[in-house]
Design an enzyme around this catalytic site. Structure first.
Site, PDB file in Angstrom:
ATOM      1  N   LYS A 156      -3.052 -16.886  -8.934  1.00  0.00           N
ATOM      2  CA  LYS A 156      -2.403 -17.302 -10.117  1.00  0.00           C
ATOM      3  C   LYS A 156      -1.511 -18.660  -9.386  1.00  0.00           C
ATOM      4  O   LYS A 156      -1.075 -18.389  -8.397  1.00  0.00           O
ATOM      5  CB  LYS A 156      -1.530 -16.007 -10.449  1.00  0.00           C
ATOM      6  CG  LYS A 156      -2.625 -15.077 -11.250  1.00  0.00           C
ATOM      7  CD  LYS A 156      -1.012 -14.093 -12.095  1.00  0.00           C
ATOM      8  CE  LYS A 156      -2.312 -12.970 -12.839  1.00  0.00           C
ATOM      9  NZ  LYS A 156      -1.688 -12.073 -13.150  1.00  0.00           N
ATOM     10  N   HIS A 171      -1.329 -10.591  -4.245  1.00  0.00           N
ATOM     11  CA  HIS A 171      -0.945  -9.643  -5.349  1.00  0.00           C
ATOM     12  C   HIS A 171       0.677 -11.217  -4.444  1.00  0.00           C
ATOM     13  O   HIS A 171       0.841 -11.147  -2.999  1.00  0.00           O
ATOM     14  CB  HIS A 171      -0.631  -9.002  -5.253  1.00  0.00           C
ATOM     15  CG  HIS A 171      -1.190  -8.199  -5.688  1.00  0.00           C
ATOM     16  ND1 HIS A 171      -0.932  -6.880  -5.729  1.00  0.00           N
ATOM     17  CD2 HIS A 171      -2.009  -8.036  -6.749  1.00  0.00           C
ATOM     18  CE1 HIS A 171      -1.928  -6.007  -6.720  1.00  0.00           C
ATOM     19  NE2 HIS A 171      -2.685  -7.063  -7.658  1.00  0.00           N
ATOM     20  N   TYR A 176      -1.827   1.868  -6.094  1.00  0.00           N
ATOM     21  CA  TYR A 176      -2.435   2.363  -5.014  1.00  0.00           C
ATOM     22  C   TYR A 176      -1.961   3.693  -4.285  1.00  0.00           C
ATOM     23  O   TYR A 176      -2.714   4.150  -3.297  1.00  0.00           O
ATOM     24  CB  TYR A 176      -3.710   1.352  -4.578  1.00  0.00           C
ATOM     25  CG  TYR A 176      -3.847   0.548  -5.431  1.00  0.00           C
ATOM     26  CD1 TYR A 176      -4.741   0.499  -6.434  1.00  0.00           C
ATOM     27  CD2 TYR A 176      -3.386  -0.923  -5.476  1.00  0.00           C
ATOM     28  CE1 TYR A 176      -5.688   0.085  -7.195  1.00  0.00           C
ATOM     29  CE2 TYR A 176      -4.310  -2.110  -6.662  1.00  0.00           C
ATOM     30  CZ  TYR A 176      -4.892  -1.349  -7.666  1.00  0.00           C
ATOM     31  OH  TYR A 176      -5.608  -2.490  -8.331  1.00  0.00           O
TER      32      TYR A 176
END
Length: 320
Positions: free
Chosen positions: A201, A300, A309
């Protein structure tokens, strides 16, 4: 500040009172019905000035399209926090998942921050909106045994099966998104050095290691059937994974391939490439990898996105 305008004669002896709102901040609200123009300006801004990923732009366009349809001709610049509250109540009545509502809230916060930056609104009403918390439960993951069945599902000895096996191994070995694997080029894959370079991204690059199984599957694809697929394209396509016509393997086709082989392996067919991404992260944490390294491999932007997680890490600590 609200001022009452001076009355004017209406011919009947009584003078009607009208209200005129003056924004002391100097922000000039656009006329009603101008929301579509504001959305276009915002999309140009995120595309040219912020350089956001194409998929992020598409998500903004969908969310703001829903918002514009709900406004029914009203100007977005004239909506206050109560109006936005009505919109999120509308989304809740439609039965949208919490993650979808949270995404809509994030879109509107970015949109109204842009309007504030442009001087079109005095304050952002979206800053005061606090929708329900995003569902931080780990999305459907596969067990190691299910992953093995899925990776073995493609038919051996066929060009399509060789390509699909390389794709599945790559998805699980790297935890990459479908769009990242689709955009992967030959020059990004370094089998001798056991890593590949992915673009996530915001066009951010990251280096992801490759395991032995993934390297073997990718090398079999590169040295074998890929040449046949390349010949069908009539050139030398730069993409690592190709369609049957020699073109770039699309994101939607990647989803279809994963689901086809999931059904063949006897796994619920409602999984997708993101299931392999979450399985990759879950198995890493369960296997003892430091949680701080997982965001780097997943791409991330912060550790907050990886917090889902942490229950896996807590379970491992209890086991120890």
């Amino acid at each position: 500040m609200v001022r009452r305008a001076s009355p004017s004669a209406d011919g009947g002896g009584r003078r009607p009172r009208t209200r005129r709102v003056i924004l002391d901040s100097g922000a000039v609200a656009p006329p009603p019905g101008a929301t579509a123009t504001l959305v276009d300006r915002f999309l140009d801004y995120v595309r040219h000035e912020r350089g956001l990923a194409v998929n992020t732009q598409a998500a903004y366009r969908r969310d703001l399209g829903d918002f514009t349809a709900w406004l029914r001709g009203r100007s977005a610049a004239a909506i206050d926090v109560r109006g936005l509250g009505d919109y999120f109540a509308h989304l809740a009545r439609k039965g949208l998942a919490r993650a979808s509502v949270a995404r809509q809230a994030a879109t509107l916060k970015t949109f109204y921050a842009f309007l504030q930056l442009e001087g079109l609104v005095a304050e952002s009403p979206a800053e005061l909106i606090a929708p329900g918390r995003r569902d931080d439960a780990i999305p459907g993951t596969l067990s190691p045994a299910q992953v093995d069945r899925l990776l073995d599902a493609p038919e051996r000895g066929t060009p399509g099966g060789c390509r699909d096996r390389a794709l599945l191994e790559l998805l699980y070995a790297t935890g990459c998104r479908a769009s990242e694997v689709s955009a992967l080029r030959l020059a990004d894959v370094h089998l001798a050095e056991s890593f590949c370079t992915c673009r996530g991204k915001g066009d951010k690059e990251r280096v992801v290691p490759l395991g032995r199984r993934a390297i073997a599957a990718i090398r079999a694809w590169f040295d074998g059937p890929r040449h046949e697929f390349t010949a069908r394209a009539g050139g030398s396509p730069a993409w690592a994974l190709l369609s049957s016509r020699g073109n770039r393997l699309s994101r939607m086709r990647i989803w279809e391939i994963v689901r086809e082989h999931a059904e063949r392996a006897g796994i619920p067919p409602d999984i997708g490439p993101h299931t392999l991404r979450h399985s990759f992260a879950t198995h890493l944490v369960a296997g003892g990898v430091d949680l701080r390294h997982v965001p780097e491999m997943l791409g991330h932007a912060s550790l907050a996105a990886t917090q889902r997680y942490t229950p896996v890490a807590a379970g491992r600590l209890k086991g120890v």
